[in-house]
Design a protein around this motif. Structure first.
Motif, PDB file in Angstrom:
ATOM      1  N   TYR A  22       0.831  -1.207   0.000  1.00  0.00           N
ATOM      2  CA  TYR A  22       0.000   0.000   0.000  1.00  0.00           C
ATOM      3  C   TYR A  22       0.868   1.260   0.000  1.00  0.00           C
ATOM      4  O   TYR A  22       0.673   2.158  -0.820  1.00  0.00           O
ATOM      5  N   HIS A  26       1.248   3.782  -3.214  1.00  0.00           N
ATOM      6  CA  HIS A  26       0.827   5.175  -3.097  1.00  0.00           C
ATOM      7  C   HIS A  26       1.961   6.121  -3.484  1.00  0.00           C
ATOM      8  O   HIS A  26       1.767   7.039  -4.277  1.00  0.00           O
ATOM      9  N   VAL A 103      -8.098   4.115   8.997  1.00  0.00           N
ATOM     10  CA  VAL A 103      -8.748   3.868   7.708  1.00  0.00           C
ATOM     11  C   VAL A 103     -10.253   4.133   7.812  1.00  0.00           C
ATOM     12  O   VAL A 103     -10.844   4.770   6.933  1.00  0.00           O
ATOM     13  N   GLY A 106     -10.863   7.873   7.985  1.00  0.00           N
ATOM     14  CA  GLY A 106     -10.626   8.439   6.658  1.00  0.00           C
ATOM     15  C   GLY A 106     -11.753   8.139   5.696  1.00  0.00           C
ATOM     16  O   GLY A 106     -12.149   8.989   4.890  1.00  0.00           O
ATOM     17  N   THR A 107     -12.315   6.945   5.774  1.00  0.00           N
ATOM     18  CA  THR A 107     -13.431   6.570   4.904  1.00  0.00           C
ATOM     19  C   THR A 107     -14.681   7.365   5.267  1.00  0.00           C
ATOM     20  O   THR A 107     -15.419   7.809   4.381  1.00  0.00           O
ATOM     21  N   GLN A 116      -8.302   0.900  -2.319  1.00  0.00           N
ATOM     22  CA  GLN A 116      -6.977   0.843  -1.716  1.00  0.00           C
ATOM     23  C   GLN A 116      -7.057   0.717  -0.200  1.00  0.00           C
ATOM     24  O   GLN A 116      -6.207   0.085   0.419  1.00  0.00           O
ATOM     25  N   ASP A 117      -8.079   1.285   0.414  1.00  0.00           N
ATOM     26  CA  ASP A 117      -8.209   1.166   1.865  1.00  0.00           C
ATOM     27  C   ASP A 117      -8.482  -0.269   2.287  1.00  0.00           C
ATOM     28  O   ASP A 117      -8.169  -0.655   3.415  1.00  0.00           O
ATOM     29  N   LEU A 120      -5.298  -1.920   3.470  1.00  0.00           N
ATOM     30  CA  LEU A 120      -4.915  -1.631   4.848  1.00  0.00           C
ATOM     31  C   LEU A 120      -5.832  -2.332   5.843  1.00  0.00           C
ATOM     32  O   LEU A 120      -5.366  -2.819   6.877  1.00  0.00           O
TER      33      LEU A 120
END
Length: 149
Positions: A22, A26, A103, A106-107, A116-117, A120
């Motif tokens: 990840y 990125h 995560v 952030g979501t 992409q999350d 993680l």
């Protein structure tokens, strides 16, 4: 002589690898696909030193998106998990819990990404599952390489 390769170790290994993947994807993606690397001359010439974040230039934005983003620390975090695991030391449980919480927040704030999350979250879940039955504390070996506190 290392720790036996158990299913717990494999879970932690895969979790650490996903975190490294990840962070690497990125950072490399920002430098290449997003074109951040084209601003490297500006970065290393000192032109960003007096720039304010409120008036972020394209060079500063590219810097924050790539080499000063969360990507490089994610690589270091994943490598640390792998390093601990190779030595038979279970990573502390706060790592997957904190990463997973980060995560989720952030979501909630920015909406779901392109998936992409999920890397993680999967990495965090694997590490958590791998450390579930690990002892709460591990005695570190004595010797010249041991930390002196």
């Amino acid at each position: 002589m290392g720790a036996p390769h158990t299913s717990r170790n494999r879970l932690v290994t895969w979790g650490g690898r996903l975190i490294v993947l990840y962070g690497t994807a990125h950072t490399v993606g920002a430098l290449t696909a997003e074109g951040a690397a084209r601003h490297a001359g500006t970065w290393f010439s000192g032109q960003l030193w007096n720039e304010e974040l409120a008036s972020m230039s394209p060079a500063m934005s590219a810097y924050w998106l790539s080499i000063n983003s969360f990507g490089p620390p994610m690589v270091l975090l994943g490598l640390t998990v792998l390093w601990l695991n190779r030595r038979g030391i279970p990573p502390p449980r706060f790592i997957p819990w904190a990463l997973g919480a980060w995560v989720v927040v952030g979501t909630v704030v920015a909406g779901p990404g392109v998936g992409q999350d999920l890397l993680l979250l999967a990495g965090s879940g694997l590490i958590l599952a791998g450390t579930r039955r690990a002892p709460a504390s591990v005695e570190l070996p004595e010797g010249p390489h041991a930390s002196r506190t």
